[in-house]
Write an enzyme that holds these catalytic residues in place. Structure first.
Site, PDB file in Angstrom:
ATOM      1  N   ARG A 198      38.785  32.106  31.683  1.00 13.03           N
ATOM      2  CA  ARG A 198      39.250  32.206  30.293  1.00 13.03           C
ATOM      3  C   ARG A 198      38.715  31.064  29.443  1.00 13.03           C
ATOM      4  O   ARG A 198      38.403  31.250  28.268  1.00 13.03           O
ATOM      5  CB  ARG A 198      40.778  32.237  30.273  1.00 13.03           C
ATOM      6  N   ARG A 225      39.446  36.050  50.361  1.00 13.78           N
ATOM      7  CA  ARG A 225      40.836  35.737  50.747  1.00 13.78           C
ATOM      8  C   ARG A 225      41.171  36.295  52.137  1.00 13.78           C
ATOM      9  O   ARG A 225      41.962  35.714  52.871  1.00 13.78           O
ATOM     10  CB  ARG A 225      41.812  36.247  49.697  1.00 13.78           C
ATOM     11  N   LYS A 281      41.394  45.549  45.278  1.00 13.36           N
ATOM     12  CA  LYS A 281      40.922  44.180  45.034  1.00 13.36           C
ATOM     13  C   LYS A 281      39.492  44.053  45.579  1.00 13.36           C
ATOM     14  O   LYS A 281      38.804  45.044  45.738  1.00 13.36           O
ATOM     15  CB  LYS A 281      41.880  43.184  45.682  1.00 13.36           C
ATOM     16  N   LYS A 327      41.057  29.659  39.112  1.00 13.55           N
ATOM     17  CA  LYS A 327      40.010  30.642  38.804  1.00 13.55           C
ATOM     18  C   LYS A 327      40.324  31.372  37.496  1.00 13.55           C
ATOM     19  O   LYS A 327      39.446  31.547  36.653  1.00 13.55           O
ATOM     20  CB  LYS A 327      39.892  31.630  39.976  1.00 13.55           C
ATOM     21  N   SER A 328      41.569  31.796  37.323  1.00 18.36           N
ATOM     22  CA  SER A 328      41.941  32.549  36.113  1.00 18.36           C
ATOM     23  C   SER A 328      41.734  31.697  34.866  1.00 18.36           C
ATOM     24  O   SER A 328      41.190  32.164  33.850  1.00 18.36           O
ATOM     25  CB  SER A 328      43.413  32.966  36.184  1.00 18.36           C
ATOM     26  N   GLY A 349      36.020  40.714  39.405  1.00 19.40           N
ATOM     27  CA  GLY A 349      36.729  41.682  38.574  1.00 19.40           C
ATOM     28  C   GLY A 349      37.270  41.039  37.317  1.00 19.40           C
ATOM     29  O   GLY A 349      37.217  41.620  36.225  1.00 19.40           O
ATOM     30  N   ASP A 392      47.580  37.924  44.614  1.00 20.74           N
ATOM     31  CA  ASP A 392      46.435  37.485  45.429  1.00 20.74           C
ATOM     32  C   ASP A 392      46.878  36.783  46.711  1.00 20.74           C
ATOM     33  O   ASP A 392      46.033  36.406  47.533  1.00 20.74           O
ATOM     34  CB  ASP A 392      45.550  36.530  44.619  1.00 20.74           C
TER      35      ASP A 392
HETATM   36  C1  S3P Z   1      43.589  37.925  37.479  1.00 20.28           C
HETATM   37  C2  S3P Z   1      44.460  38.976  37.576  1.00 20.28           C
HETATM   38  C3  S3P Z   1      44.767  39.679  38.843  1.00 20.28           C
HETATM   39  C4  S3P Z   1      44.295  38.872  40.059  1.00 20.28           C
HETATM   40  C5  S3P Z   1      42.926  38.299  39.864  1.00 20.28           C
HETATM   41  C6  S3P Z   1      42.909  37.367  38.661  1.00 20.28           C
HETATM   42  C7  S3P Z   1      43.354  37.298  36.164  1.00 20.28           C
HETATM   43  O1  S3P Z   1      44.096  40.923  38.839  1.00 20.28           O
HETATM   44  O2  S3P Z   1      44.317  39.684  41.216  1.00 20.28           O
HETATM   45  O3  S3P Z   1      42.509  37.569  41.006  1.00 20.28           O
HETATM   46  O4  S3P Z   1      42.777  36.200  36.104  1.00 20.28           O
HETATM   47  O5  S3P Z   1      43.732  37.908  35.141  1.00 20.28           O
HETATM   48  P1  S3P Z   1      44.752  42.244  38.159  1.00 20.28           P
HETATM   49  O6  S3P Z   1      44.873  42.016  36.719  1.00 20.28           O
HETATM   50  O7  S3P Z   1      43.784  43.340  38.492  1.00 20.28           O
HETATM   51  O8  S3P Z   1      46.066  42.407  38.865  1.00 20.28           O
END
Ligand code: S3P
Length: 436
Positions: free
Chosen positions: A29, A392, A346, A24-25, A95, A319
């Site tokens: 990006r 989750r 979260k 996902k991250s 988020g 996570d």
């Molecule tokens: C993420 C960072 C984390 C994580 C989120 C994905 C990211 O959040 O919990 O699921 O892709 O940069 P935080 O930066 O708020 O810790």
């Protein structure tokens, strides 16, 4: 149509080889950097979950051409800049999406209004707005820096920003804004968080310098750097792989392999912790793809014992605490998880919801302001768990139900598709009894 609840039932061993959905991250990006870059970016293995699809749509609204070519294969034609969107940007449940996009948008002379679903509208945005304002962006938000909010970007100046919370999202927002800040930016991280933005900026041709201070990590980015479209292979998400792997650890007789899992050292805290608990976890075929380490992870049913999870490991498994709490319910003794106050902001308050859900299933949990302690033992199950729409929390309880004495149901199961659209099919393919 998605049913109103989803239920998992105890059954036989889980067996097989599967592929986790795209990370996902990395997926968020890839779309955002592709839109900021000039020329074509080809993405392979993109996570087609609701969160990432909202980011794809947002990038279209900021002026990029974003097309789906086939399953997981996407093409982004970036304009080398973001342009003012005509309407509100809805980031859904994400988020990561909204915080990274706000950072990227702040670098341009435009106004943009952001919103999200009821969960995202409760989450703190001040952590991103504070550094962006110091750089010269302006915003008008609901009370407490909540969405919906309007951001006005452009004319950014250099900052050197020390992260007050360990957050890869905040770090990434500042770095993306820094691409268009006079003099660039410097970010100081007291605790290292996932570094996909740094790695991917380099893959798009930017120069990112990282260094170690005595007790922190330093990241420097010059302003005015142009990104050039590239190829992004997206590895499997270790945060999603965690669900079938933990299921294999707790269901007797199981052996499951998840292929091509992202093994970035800043993402594998759960695997380290499970090994300390006695889990048989094997990594094979370790290689590098697109600047990230990946490998195949095999889990076999194991006798687990409780451990104290080092607080310093939290950013590398932030996570994964919900699924760790489910694994801990089957471990001998206490598993102590502390220094995880971030879990309360979260997609839901994950400390409160995991404690409530596990207790409803007969598990002993002590809740602390910034932690929780789970004592393992027989898991009764036989409960209907409220998830407050947290994907989750839902998947963790469904995994728990596969090894409990009686079935466990979760509500709002449609939310699982935010991060793991094929979860039910994948688990059933391994032999799990998950359904209505
Ligand atoms: C993420 C960072 C984390 C994580 C989120 C994905 C990211 O959040 O919990 O699921 O892709 O940069 P935080 O930066 O708020 O810790």
């Amino acid at each position: 149509m998605t049913p109103a609840t989803l239920t998992s039932r105890p059954g036989g061993a889980l067996m097989g080889r599967v592929r986790a959905p795209g990370d996902k991250s990395v997926s968020h990006r890839a779309l955002i950097l592709g839109a900021l870059a000039s020329g074509e970016t080809r993405i392979d293995g993109l996570l087609e979950g609701a969160d990432v699809l909202a980011t794809a749509d947002a990038m279209r609204r900021f002026g990029a051409r974003v097309e789906r070519l086939g399953e997981g294969r996407w093409r982004v034609e970036g304009q080398g800049a973001l342009h003012e969107p005509a309407d509100v940007i809805d980031c859904g449940n994400s988020g990561t999406g909204v915080r990274l996009i706000m950072g990227a948008a702040a670098g341009y002379d435009l106004a943009a209004t952001f919103t999200g679903d009821s969960s995202l509208r409760k989450r703190p945005m001040g952590r991103v707005l504070a550094p962006l304002e110091q750089m010269g962006a302006r915003h008008l938000s609901r009370h407490g820096g909540r969405l919906p909010l309007t951001l006005r970007g452009g004319g950014l100046k250099r900052i050197s920003y020390r992260l007050p919370v360990a957050s890869a999202q905040v770090k990434s927002a500042v770095l993306l804004a820094g691409l268009n800040a006079e003099g660039g930016v410097e970010v100081i991280e007291p605790e290292a968080t996932r570094d996909h933005t740094e790695r991917m900026l380099a893959a798009f041709g930017a120069e990112v310098r990282t260094g170690a201070l005595e007790t922190a990590r330093l990241i420097r980015l010059e302003g005015g750097q142009r990104l050039v479209g590239t190829q992004v292979p997206v590895p499997g998400d270790p945060s999603s792989a965690a669900f079938p792997l933990v299921a294999a650890l707790i269901v007797p007789g199981s052996e499951v392999t998840v292929e091509r899992v992202l093994l970035n050292p800043l993402r594998i805290g759960l695997f380290e912790t499970l090994r300390e608990m006695g889990a048989e976890l094997e990594i094979g075929n370790l290689r590098e793809e697109g600047g990230e380490p990946v490998g195949d992870v095999t889990a076999r049913h194991s006798r687990l014992r409780g451990v104290d999870v080092p607080e310093a490991r939290a950013p590398a498994m932030i996570d994964e605490y919900p699924i760790l709490a489910a694994a801990a319910a089957f471990a001998e003794g206490r598993t102590v998880m502390r220094g995880i106050g971030e879990l309360r902001v979260k997609e839901s308050d994950r400390i409160a919801l995991m404690a409530q859900g596990l207790e409803a299933c007969g598990v002993m949990v002590e809740e602390e302001p910034e932690g929780m302690i789970v004592t393992g033992g027989p898991v009764r199950g036989g409960a209907a768990v409220e998830t407050h729409g947290d994907h989750r929390v839902a998947m963790s309880h469904l995994v728990l139900g596969l090894a409990a004495e009686a079935k466990i149901s979760v509500d709002e199961p449609e939310m699982i598709a935010t991060s793991f659209p094929g979860f039910v099919g994948l688990m059933r393919g391994l032999g799990a009894d998950v359904g209505e």
